[in-house]
Design a protein around this motif. Structure first.
Motif, PDB file in Angstrom:
ATOM      1  N   ALA A 145      42.391  18.515  48.321  1.00  0.00           N
ATOM      2  CA  ALA A 145      41.100  17.894  48.019  1.00  0.00           C
ATOM      3  C   ALA A 145      40.912  16.612  48.814  1.00  0.00           C
ATOM      4  O   ALA A 145      39.819  16.331  49.336  1.00  0.00           O
ATOM      5  CB  ALA A 145      40.983  17.624  46.524  1.00  0.00           C
ATOM      6  N   THR A 146      41.975  15.833  48.933  1.00  0.00           N
ATOM      7  CA  THR A 146      41.898  14.598  49.719  1.00  0.00           C
ATOM      8  C   THR A 146      41.667  14.904  51.186  1.00  0.00           C
ATOM      9  O   THR A 146      40.837  14.260  51.851  1.00  0.00           O
ATOM     10  CB  THR A 146      43.194  13.783  49.541  1.00  0.00           C
ATOM     11  N   PHE A 147      42.374  15.899  51.695  1.00  0.00           N
ATOM     12  CA  PHE A 147      42.187  16.296  53.097  1.00  0.00           C
ATOM     13  C   PHE A 147      40.754  16.745  53.349  1.00  0.00           C
ATOM     14  O   PHE A 147      40.138  16.368  54.349  1.00  0.00           O
ATOM     15  CB  PHE A 147      43.163  17.416  53.459  1.00  0.00           C
ATOM     16  N   MET A 148      40.215  17.542  52.436  1.00  0.00           N
ATOM     17  CA  MET A 148      38.850  18.043  52.611  1.00  0.00           C
ATOM     18  C   MET A 148      37.834  16.907  52.550  1.00  0.00           C
ATOM     19  O   MET A 148      36.857  16.887  53.298  1.00  0.00           O
ATOM     20  CB  MET A 148      38.549  19.107  51.564  1.00  0.00           C
ATOM     21  N   ARG A 149      38.062  15.944  51.675  1.00  0.00           N
ATOM     22  CA  ARG A 149      37.158  14.790  51.623  1.00  0.00           C
ATOM     23  C   ARG A 149      37.233  13.996  52.922  1.00  0.00           C
ATOM     24  O   ARG A 149      36.208  13.641  53.518  1.00  0.00           O
ATOM     25  CB  ARG A 149      37.537  13.888  50.444  1.00  0.00           C
ATOM     26  N   ASP A 150      38.445  13.731  53.377  1.00  0.00           N
ATOM     27  CA  ASP A 150      38.616  12.934  54.591  1.00  0.00           C
ATOM     28  C   ASP A 150      38.091  13.649  55.829  1.00  0.00           C
ATOM     29  O   ASP A 150      37.700  13.004  56.807  1.00  0.00           O
ATOM     30  CB  ASP A 150      40.095  12.584  54.786  1.00  0.00           C
ATOM     31  N   SER A 151      38.080  14.989  55.777  1.00  0.00           N
ATOM     32  CA  SER A 151      37.598  15.786  56.909  1.00  0.00           C
ATOM     33  C   SER A 151      36.105  16.069  56.830  1.00  0.00           C
ATOM     34  O   SER A 151      35.556  16.741  57.703  1.00  0.00           O
ATOM     35  CB  SER A 151      38.364  17.114  56.980  1.00  0.00           C
ATOM     36  N   GLY A 152      35.457  15.598  55.772  1.00  0.00           N
ATOM     37  CA  GLY A 152      34.032  15.838  55.603  1.00  0.00           C
ATOM     38  C   GLY A 152      33.697  17.199  55.034  1.00  0.00           C
ATOM     39  O   GLY A 152      32.521  17.582  55.001  1.00  0.00           O
ATOM     40  N   LEU A 153      34.689  17.918  54.555  1.00  0.00           N
ATOM     41  CA  LEU A 153      34.460  19.249  53.986  1.00  0.00           C
ATOM     42  C   LEU A 153      34.074  19.166  52.509  1.00  0.00           C
ATOM     43  O   LEU A 153      33.533  20.119  51.950  1.00  0.00           O
ATOM     44  CB  LEU A 153      35.697  20.122  54.172  1.00  0.00           C
ATOM     45  N   LEU A 154      34.383  18.054  51.874  1.00  0.00           N
ATOM     46  CA  LEU A 154      33.888  17.725  50.545  1.00  0.00           C
ATOM     47  C   LEU A 154      33.218  16.357  50.632  1.00  0.00           C
ATOM     48  O   LEU A 154      33.684  15.480  51.359  1.00  0.00           O
ATOM     49  CB  LEU A 154      35.020  17.674  49.519  1.00  0.00           C
ATOM     50  N   LYS A 155      32.168  16.166  49.877  1.00  0.00           N
ATOM     51  CA  LYS A 155      31.428  14.903  49.940  1.00  0.00           C
ATOM     52  C   LYS A 155      32.165  13.777  49.225  1.00  0.00           C
ATOM     53  O   LYS A 155      31.996  12.600  49.568  1.00  0.00           O
ATOM     54  CB  LYS A 155      30.041  15.089  49.329  1.00  0.00           C
ATOM     55  N   ARG A 156      32.972  14.136  48.228  1.00  0.00           N
ATOM     56  CA  ARG A 156      33.679  13.113  47.464  1.00  0.00           C
ATOM     57  C   ARG A 156      35.019  13.677  46.989  1.00  0.00           C
ATOM     58  O   ARG A 156      35.225  14.898  47.009  1.00  0.00           O
ATOM     59  CB  ARG A 156      32.852  12.648  46.273  1.00  0.00           C
ATOM     60  N   GLN A 157      35.901  12.789  46.568  1.00  0.00           N
ATOM     61  CA  GLN A 157      37.185  13.217  46.038  1.00  0.00           C
ATOM     62  C   GLN A 157      36.968  14.049  44.780  1.00  0.00           C
ATOM     63  O   GLN A 157      36.215  13.649  43.887  1.00  0.00           O
ATOM     64  CB  GLN A 157      38.070  12.014  45.715  1.00  0.00           C
ATOM     65  N   GLN A 158      37.623  15.194  44.707  1.00  0.00           N
ATOM     66  CA  GLN A 158      37.433  16.093  43.570  1.00  0.00           C
ATOM     67  C   GLN A 158      38.596  15.977  42.598  1.00  0.00           C
ATOM     68  O   GLN A 158      39.766  16.004  42.997  1.00  0.00           O
ATOM     69  CB  GLN A 158      37.299  17.534  44.066  1.00  0.00           C
ATOM     70  N   ASP A 159      38.268  15.859  41.326  1.00  0.00           N
ATOM     71  CA  ASP A 159      39.282  15.850  40.281  1.00  0.00           C
ATOM     72  C   ASP A 159      39.693  17.291  39.990  1.00  0.00           C
ATOM     73  O   ASP A 159      38.890  18.096  39.517  1.00  0.00           O
ATOM     74  CB  ASP A 159      38.723  15.199  39.022  1.00  0.00           C
ATOM     75  N   VAL A 160      40.930  17.620  40.292  1.00  0.00           N
ATOM     76  CA  VAL A 160      41.400  19.000  40.126  1.00  0.00           C
ATOM     77  C   VAL A 160      42.388  19.117  38.963  1.00  0.00           C
ATOM     78  O   VAL A 160      43.084  20.122  38.845  1.00  0.00           O
ATOM     79  CB  VAL A 160      42.049  19.522  41.427  1.00  0.00           C
ATOM     80  N   SER A 161      42.434  18.107  38.108  1.00  0.00           N
ATOM     81  CA  SER A 161      43.426  18.097  37.027  1.00  0.00           C
ATOM     82  C   SER A 161      43.246  19.246  36.049  1.00  0.00           C
ATOM     83  O   SER A 161      44.203  19.661  35.386  1.00  0.00           O
ATOM     84  CB  SER A 161      43.381  16.768  36.280  1.00  0.00           C
ATOM     85  N   ASP A 162      42.009  19.768  35.943  1.00  0.00           N
ATOM     86  CA  ASP A 162      41.754  20.881  35.017  1.00  0.00           C
ATOM     87  C   ASP A 162      41.516  22.203  35.744  1.00  0.00           C
ATOM     88  O   ASP A 162      41.023  23.163  35.151  1.00  0.00           O
ATOM     89  CB  ASP A 162      40.546  20.568  34.135  1.00  0.00           C
ATOM     90  N   LEU A 163      41.891  22.274  37.017  1.00  0.00           N
ATOM     91  CA  LEU A 163      41.570  23.455  37.823  1.00  0.00           C
ATOM     92  C   LEU A 163      42.410  24.673  37.446  1.00  0.00           C
ATOM     93  O   LEU A 163      41.933  25.807  37.495  1.00  0.00           O
ATOM     94  CB  LEU A 163      41.766  23.130  39.310  1.00  0.00           C
ATOM     95  N   PHE A 164      43.671  24.456  37.058  1.00  0.00           N
ATOM     96  CA  PHE A 164      44.592  25.575  36.854  1.00  0.00           C
ATOM     97  C   PHE A 164      44.846  25.835  35.369  1.00  0.00           C
ATOM     98  O   PHE A 164      44.951  24.904  34.572  1.00  0.00           O
ATOM     99  CB  PHE A 164      45.919  25.289  37.554  1.00  0.00           C
ATOM    100  N   THR A 165      44.978  27.112  35.035  1.00  0.00           N
ATOM    101  CA  THR A 165      45.321  27.490  33.672  1.00  0.00           C
ATOM    102  C   THR A 165      46.106  28.796  33.658  1.00  0.00           C
ATOM    103  O   THR A 165      45.811  29.712  34.428  1.00  0.00           O
ATOM    104  CB  THR A 165      44.064  27.635  32.784  1.00  0.00           C
ATOM    105  N   GLY A 166      47.087  28.866  32.797  1.00  0.00           N
ATOM    106  CA  GLY A 166      47.866  30.101  32.640  1.00  0.00           C
ATOM    107  C   GLY A 166      47.472  30.902  31.428  1.00  0.00           C
ATOM    108  O   GLY A 166      48.171  31.857  31.058  1.00  0.00           O
ATOM    109  N   THR A 167      46.334  30.566  30.813  1.00  0.00           N
ATOM    110  CA  THR A 167      45.959  31.212  29.553  1.00  0.00           C
ATOM    111  C   THR A 167      45.637  32.692  29.695  1.00  0.00           C
ATOM    112  O   THR A 167      45.712  33.443  28.711  1.00  0.00           O
ATOM    113  CB  THR A 167      44.746  30.501  28.924  1.00  0.00           C
ATOM    114  N   ALA A 168      45.256  33.135  30.912  1.00  0.00           N
ATOM    115  CA  ALA A 168      44.898  34.546  31.112  1.00  0.00           C
ATOM    116  C   ALA A 168      46.086  35.389  31.551  1.00  0.00           C
ATOM    117  O   ALA A 168      45.956  36.617  31.671  1.00  0.00           O
ATOM    118  CB  ALA A 168      43.775  34.666  32.143  1.00  0.00           C
ATOM    119  N   LEU A 169      47.232  34.775  31.789  1.00  0.00           N
ATOM    120  CA  LEU A 169      48.396  35.527  32.252  1.00  0.00           C
ATOM    121  C   LEU A 169      49.018  36.327  31.117  1.00  0.00           C
ATOM    122  O   LEU A 169      49.088  35.848  29.973  1.00  0.00           O
ATOM    123  CB  LEU A 169      49.445  34.566  32.835  1.00  0.00           C
TER     124      LEU A 169
END
Length: 322
Positions: free
Chosen positions: A291-315
Motif C-alpha cells: 500500500a505504501t509503495f502504491m501510494r508513493d508510486s501514484g497508484l493510490l491517492k492516499r495511504q490505505q489502512d489494510v488492518s481489516d483486509l484479511f480474514t480467515g472466517t470463510a476457511l
C-alpha cells in the motif's frame, strides 16, 4: 491467459434486490478470469459442484473487468491480485480477502538482452513493462537490486500480449514479464536480471469478497471457499488430471504449464490460515508495504489502512477441505 487477462458476464438478477424474494438470496456472483491459480474454481463449476451452493461463477476477459464488476455492484467476489483489491477499495468498495490462491515465487521476471552484460549497460536504455502496480514493483525492486535509480532508465508501457513483439524490436533492451513468455525468451538468449523469488509474498493472487456479502452471507462465502479446496485437494492427489485440464482450458503446452507452476507457491488450507487468520495475519506486513509503495508510486491517492483486509472466517476447518 493470466491473472491480468480474463469475459464480463452479467450478474444474476433473477431476484430484484437480494432481499426481495421472501428473504431468499440471488446466487453469490463471483468474477474471475483464466489464470492457473484460479482454475480450481472453474474446475468446480465444470464438475457441477457449484450447483450444490448458492454461487455463480462468471468468467471475464481480464482483471479490469472483475474490478469494474465489483465497483458497479455486479459482483460479490472476484479473483484478483492484492494490488487490484486495494484499487477497488479506493474506488469505494469495502473488500475482504478470504483466500490466497497463489504467490509468485519466480514466475515474474525482469529479462535483459545479451548486450546488457552489467548494470551500467542499462543506463539510458529502455525497459518495457505492463502498466500497473506489479510491473512497477518488479521494476523498482530490480533497479534497487542493481544499484540503479528510476531516472537512469527509460520505461515503455507494453501490455502482456505485446511482450514478445516488443522484445523483437531493437528499441527494447529489457522487459518485465512472466511465465510462460519468460521461458521462451530465456531459451532464445535472454538473461534473467531479477525474479519474484527475491521479493517473497509481494505478488499475491487472492479471492476478495465485498464486506456486505461476507457479513450478510458468510455461509455462502464459506461454501465457495470450501469448493476451491475440494478442487485443490483433488488436483494435488491427481496432478496429471490437473495438467490435462489446464492444457485444455488455457491452450498452453504442458511444458509451459509446468514452468508457470514452478514459479508459483500455492498455499494449502493450513498455510491460508497462517496468511489470513488471527490479529496479525502473515500477509498484513506485506500488504502495508504494498500500500505504501502504491501510494508513493501514484497508484493510490492516499495511504490505505489494510488492518481489516484479511480474514480467515470463510476457511474450512483443518481436515474438512478434502
Amino acid at each position: 491467459m493470466r491473472r491480468r487477462h480474463l469475459l464480463l458476464a452479467s450478474a444474476a438478477t433473477s431476484c430484484l434486490g437480494l432481499w426481495g424474494c421472501g428473504q431468499r438470496f440471488a446466487p453469490l456472483t463471483v468474477s474471475a478470469h483464466a489464470w492457473i491459480g484460479y482454475e480450481p474454481l472453474f474446475y468446480a463449476r465444470q464438475q457441477g459442484w457449484m450447483a450444490d451452493i448458492l454461487a455463480k461463477l462468471n468468467e471475464v476477459p481480464d482483471a479490469s473487468s472483475s474490478m469494474h464488476a465489483l465497483v458497479a455492484g455486479l459482483a460479490d467476489c472476484a479473483a484478483l491480485t492484492l494490488d487490484e483489491v486495494m484499487r477497488v477499495r479506493e474506488a469505494g468498495v469495502d473488500m475482504r480477502v478470504v483466500l490466497v490462491f497463489n504467490v509468485s515465487n519466480g514466475a515474474d521476471v525482469v529479462l535483459a538482452k545479451p548486450h546488457v552484460r552489467q548494470p551500467a549497460d542499462l543506463i539510458g536504455r529502455t525497459i518495457a513493462v505492463e502498466n500497473g502496480a506489479l510491473g512497477a514493483l518488479m521494476l523498482a525492486e530490480c533497479l534497487k537490486a542493481l544499484g540503479l535509480g528510476p531516472d537512469q532508465v527509460k520505461v515503455q508501457t507494453v501490455g502482456f500480449d505485446g511482450h514478445l513483439e516488443a522484445w523483437a524490436t531493437p528499441q527494447v533492451d529489457a522487459l518485465v514479464t512472466y511465465q510462460p513468455v519468460a521461458a521462451r525468451l530465456t531459451q532464445a538468449g535472454a538473461q534473467v536480471l531479477f525474479d519474484s523469488s527475491r521479493i517473497p509474498w509481494r505478488i499475491v493472487d487472492v479471492l476478495a469478497v465485498t464486506e456486505s456479502a461476507l457479513s450478510q452471507r458468510p455461509d455462502d462465502v464459506a461454501a465457495l471457499v470450501g469448493l476451491y479446496f475440494r478442487a485443490y485437494e483433488q488436483w494435488r492427489s491427481n496432478p496429471q488430471d490437473a495438467s490435462n485440464w489446464l492444457v485444455r482450458r488455457l491452450h498452453m503446452e504442458p511444458n509451459d504449464i509446468a514452468l508457470v507452476m514452478q514459479g508459483l507457491e500455492r498455499p494449502d488450507l493450513q498455510a491460508n490460515r497462517s496468511l489470513l487468520d488471527g490479529p496479525e495475519p502473515k500477509l498484513l506486513p506485506q500488504a502495508r508495504s504494498l500500500a505504501t509503495f502504491m501510494r508513493d508510486s501514484g497508484l493510490l491517492k492516499r495511504q490505505q489502512d489494510v488492518s481489516d483486509l484479511f480474514t480467515g472466517t470463510a476457511l474450512p476447518e483443518l481436515g474438512a477441505a478434502a
